[in-house]
Design an enzyme around this catalytic site. Structure first.
Site, short mmCIF file in Angstrom:
data_model
loop_
_atom_site.label_atom_id
_atom_site.label_comp_id
_atom_site.label_asym_id
_atom_site.label_seq_id
_atom_site.Cartn_x
_atom_site.Cartn_y
_atom_site.Cartn_z
N ASP A 1 34.29 76.92 49.74
CA ASP A 1 33.67 76.93 48.42
C ASP A 1 32.15 76.95 48.56
OD1 ASP A 1 33.43 76.69 45.64
OD2 ASP A 1 33.48 74.50 45.75
N ASP B 1 29.51 76.00 45.57
CA ASP B 1 28.82 74.91 44.87
C ASP B 1 29.41 73.55 45.24
OD1 ASP B 1 27.23 76.75 43.63
OD2 ASP B 1 28.47 76.86 41.83
#
Lengths: 175, 175
Positions: free
Chosen positions: B7, B9
């Site tokens: 991922d 953020d």
């Protein structure tokens, strides 16, 4: 619900058609469709203008106003009620196109949501039950059923189940 | 080569940190970290300013200059030689951020290529051997090994293997 992975360019959008129209309106030369082989329709354009075509492809605005492939809006509207649909475009190569592709999809296919769009560089990590794509390089990694959407550049490819148009997709998925 | 889905953020980029810094520089109020529960760190901001925070999140520029999570650049540089890495961000909800995320990744992690970036709305169609993510909603659909990257909003979650920082990722993947 079965998951269908659907490509954008040459499958629901028509960048080649848009480029041919733009080119032939602005140049006396014609596109030579015999030069278009697996890989890229850019080879159909006269060699001295290929960089111009690439610049237009990478520049702002090109992907925002592409024509929609015939019957795609109506057939996908019904498919979207019966299947889990994701529109997956290998668009990261064209960073200017990313927001344009989002805006284009939600304008012309208003029943899709942003949750159904995937913009990637490579499709090998995408999983589902069916993949509809015009490029072998995307289909070969896919573990579900591979469906080759017919485009000029793949018309000599053999050994794949084809969808030649969205009416055939309706026959396969909606009957 | 094993495939690791990572991922962006709260895992390699720090939007919460950037927002807290910006907010506290411009307002006398403080962020209340106790209010941050599973789902969103936006709840940590005073209620009368949450729309302001959301507007900044959706507006242009915010994602282009985010701080990088500590040790992520060095650890991922080595991991990138031993694993097939894809950076997968559920960013389509923020269409203004799409090009910014591309530009940010290739600036701060120059050893990655555009082929390794995926920008999606939902991650349920993403497959791989490992997924590192701070959100349960992304991990739950993943068929490989699920690794919860610790963030303020998930600190009360139990039952997942955690990575608390990139040094721990190095211990797991590079030893």
């Amino acid at each position: 619900m079965e998951r269908i992975i659907i490509d954008m360019d040459e499958v629901i959008a028509d960048p080649m058609g848009a480029m041919v129209t733009w080119y032939e309106e602005n140049h006396p030369q014609k596109v030579n469709f015999d030069n278009i082989k697996e890989g890229s329709w850019v080879r159909g354009f006269p060699e001295q203008h290929r960089q111009l075509v690439l610049d237009k492809l990478h520049g702002p605005g090109f992907f925002r106003d592409l024509p929609v492939m015939e019957d795609a809006v109506d057939v996908l509207k019904e498919m979207n009620t019966r299947y889990e649909i994701f529109i997956v475009s290998a668009a990261v190569e064209f960073p200017n196109s990313l927001k344009e592709k989002h805006d284009w999809l939600l304008e012309y296919f208003p029943y899709f949501t942003w949750r159904q769009l995937v913009l990637c560089g490579d499709k090998r990590m995408i999983s589902g039950d069916y993949m509809i794509d015009d490029h072998l390089k995307n289909l070969v990694h896919f573990k579900g059923k591979q469906l080759l959407y017919t485009a000029f550049h793949n018309r000599e490819v053999e050994g794949y189940t084809r969808l030649n148009n969205w009416k055939e997709a309706a026959d396969l998925f909606l009957k």
